[in-house]
Design a protein around this motif. Sequence first.
Motif, mmCIF file in Angstrom:
data_model
loop_
_atom_site.group_PDB
_atom_site.id
_atom_site.type_symbol
_atom_site.label_atom_id
_atom_site.label_comp_id
_atom_site.label_asym_id
_atom_site.label_seq_id
_atom_site.Cartn_x
_atom_site.Cartn_y
_atom_site.Cartn_z
ATOM 1 N N MET A 163 7.599 8.717 9.365
ATOM 2 C CA MET A 163 6.432 8.026 8.265
ATOM 3 C C MET A 163 6.385 6.537 8.498
ATOM 4 O O MET A 163 6.058 5.746 7.784
ATOM 5 C CB MET A 163 7.315 8.109 6.809
ATOM 6 C CG MET A 163 7.225 9.394 6.302
ATOM 7 S SD MET A 163 5.729 10.468 6.240
ATOM 8 C CE MET A 163 5.071 9.525 4.722
ATOM 9 N N VAL A 181 11.553 6.188 0.611
ATOM 10 C CA VAL A 181 10.912 7.398 1.282
ATOM 11 C C VAL A 181 11.796 8.542 1.254
ATOM 12 O O VAL A 181 13.176 8.150 1.592
ATOM 13 C CB VAL A 181 10.552 7.079 2.873
ATOM 14 C CG1 VAL A 181 9.937 8.176 3.693
ATOM 15 C CG2 VAL A 181 9.637 5.952 3.071
ATOM 16 N N PRO A 227 3.005 3.487 4.925
ATOM 17 C CA PRO A 227 3.603 4.849 5.376
ATOM 18 C C PRO A 227 2.663 5.162 6.369
ATOM 19 O O PRO A 227 1.212 5.005 5.931
ATOM 20 C CB PRO A 227 3.783 5.636 4.209
ATOM 21 C CG PRO A 227 2.947 5.168 3.065
ATOM 22 C CD PRO A 227 2.848 3.618 3.224
ATOM 23 N N LEU A 274 10.437 1.376 3.916
ATOM 24 C CA LEU A 274 9.277 0.978 4.687
ATOM 25 C C LEU A 274 9.332 -0.357 4.988
ATOM 26 O O LEU A 274 8.357 -0.800 5.842
ATOM 27 C CB LEU A 274 8.196 1.570 4.066
ATOM 28 C CG LEU A 274 7.874 3.009 4.083
ATOM 29 C CD1 LEU A 274 6.901 3.646 3.012
ATOM 30 C CD2 LEU A 274 7.073 3.387 5.532
ATOM 31 N N THR A 325 1.048 8.059 7.574
ATOM 32 C CA THR A 325 0.920 9.565 6.931
ATOM 33 C C THR A 325 0.304 10.279 8.259
ATOM 34 O O THR A 325 0.048 9.876 9.236
ATOM 35 C CB THR A 325 0.016 9.775 5.766
ATOM 36 O OG1 THR A 325 -1.451 9.493 6.218
ATOM 37 C CG2 THR A 325 0.429 8.807 4.833
#
Lengths: 339, 339
Positions: free
Chosen positions: A96, A59, A162, A157, A164
């Motif tokens: 996230m 990320v 994720p 993650l 969003t």
Amino acid sequence: MTPSSPAGKSSTDTDGTIGQLGEFGLIKQVVRGRAQPAPTLLGPGDDAAVIAAPDGRVVATTDVLVETVHFRLDWSTPEQVGRRAAAANLADIAAMGAEPTALLVALACPRSTPVSTLTGIADGLWAEAETAGVGVVGGDVTASAQLMIAVTALGSLDDRAPVTRAGARPGDVLALRGRVGWAAAGLAVLQRGFRSPAVVVGAHRVPEPPYAAGPEAARAGATAMIDVSDGLLADLAHIARASDVVIDVHSAALDVPDRLNDVAAALGADPRDWLLTGGDDHALAATFPDGALLPSGWVRIGTVQPRGAAQPVGDDESAPVLVDGRPYGTDGGWDHFAR
Amino acid sequence: MTPSSPAGKSSTDTDGTIGQLGEFGLIKQVVRGRAQPAPTLLGPGDDAAVIAAPDGRVVATTDVLVETVHFRLDWSTPEQVGRRAAAANLADIAAMGAEPTALLVALACPRSTPVSTLTGIADGLWAEAETAGVGVVGGDVTASAQLMIAVTALGSLDDRAPVTRAGARPGDVLALRGRVGWAAAGLAVLQRGFRSPAVVVGAHRVPEPPYAAGPEAARAGATAMIDVSDGLLADLAHIARASDVVIDVHSAALDVPDRLNDVAAALGADPRDWLLTGGDDHALAATFPDGALLPSGWVRIGTVQPRGAAQPVGDDESAPVLVDGRPYGTDGGWDHFAR
């Protein structure tokens, strides 16, 4: 390490300006003696760093802070500026649902900048990085007319999807974790020429994003999440537009802290404005399925509704976020080019 | 996409200034219609992007370009500036022996900056990213007194060890891939007020780093590698110091191209200085075990020697790089704070 390279900082290291010390001298100073945490596989000093990305994904986010636009060195210490630059980026990683793994920093500044200012910023970047369990793994320093700090944060993650901005569904609940309005109150105090109360001024100088709450929310099933950097309503509007829903904030659930009431009274301001439109606290706002058990510290502050015919979500013009069922004057979004 | 959001750019999109268009309007414009390549798992538009890191590690580097320090908009088009900003970072990824996977961009600029300048820079960033097979996955835009572009590049090692600056061993051969001296010649031409010959001016405006040569060198067993951004001798000194060796450049192996000879004669300059100390071409320099089969395009230009008593490698003071066995006046290193 060679014999001629001292292990510790000497008192003269931070004297003078960056123009006198030079780019490589500064880099040597701010790198020296820093311990890199586990995710850093190869730290500063080469063409690039190598950072662990255990689940095969990384990320990444970047944000830039500019002197006089985002901070003033007569209002904040260099260390506070460094902490804030790191926090703004680390909060994006948390939003996230990810754990931060590393920071990179590109810094530009005038030749007349005191070395102590730059080592202070580096100390602040490192201090905030350490609160999130990461290191500063690389960077760049160059000359410019204005002090500017661009930070990139990386994260992991850990096999989760994720979270969003696009996953909020009608029927979800809206929840908040962390403070809103405090940094705005602190900025208002500083703009009037005051330096106290320390608790609000401190909130402007160094936000305290709830980093761990991001992955916790992801594990608890959060459907959408964002960090509140531009203002609660403005940032919720990003979720509402990306998810094609309307978000209704219940103002009764947003307690105005006594301290903000006091400051607002002294300044003749409306504390509710700070809560709804103030940025830079980097709280986390997320939506959860109705009935989900919210992780510790999260407070329900609203609901997600279907986008009805009454609320056409156009390009950027509509009101996808309501307060108690009604549009709230302006969405108070912060645009860095607005005057 | 909503009906009110046109799919293509209209001719009025790039009129006016960023102060009029605003931060979010610009972001929408530069993101619209871009196709993201395979490594981009989640592109722009959220708190952070998600990029593939297939072997569980990510390579990361950041570099900042500042107007008047690194580029001038009367010497380069905005697109050329964007390409150069991307190239400087992508070359750092290649110099680790990695394949680029993504770019992130933090841009700060005055409110009076024409939107067309910013979309031009974005076009250039995208064009160079595409030559390396990656996308621009995220960014930030904010106001400042001076135009500044901070780029972060990510990359993948595909299960290889990173090729650092620290692995050169006595007996290794030194090899070069790509041009050196051309960007310096182009800069010299521009500084005298000329605009041609186009081939050297173009080298300053848009370098052409041999991205694929980085992973190729890694696969061929390169022991150390760097991209030539500060000048060949200065960058080789980074390898020599990190590897605790002496590097000897054989000047006879460094042909001076006819074109640089012509330009140097016209300006009264020494073309050899450009080759040895000129930066910004982003060639790759690497060391290989003696007898290794060099990949296509690499040229042997020197040898790696043990650090003898005659060449004490102190902190920063000694001459770890020789030309034909002798120190070369100055190492010509580019320090952004030197005058």
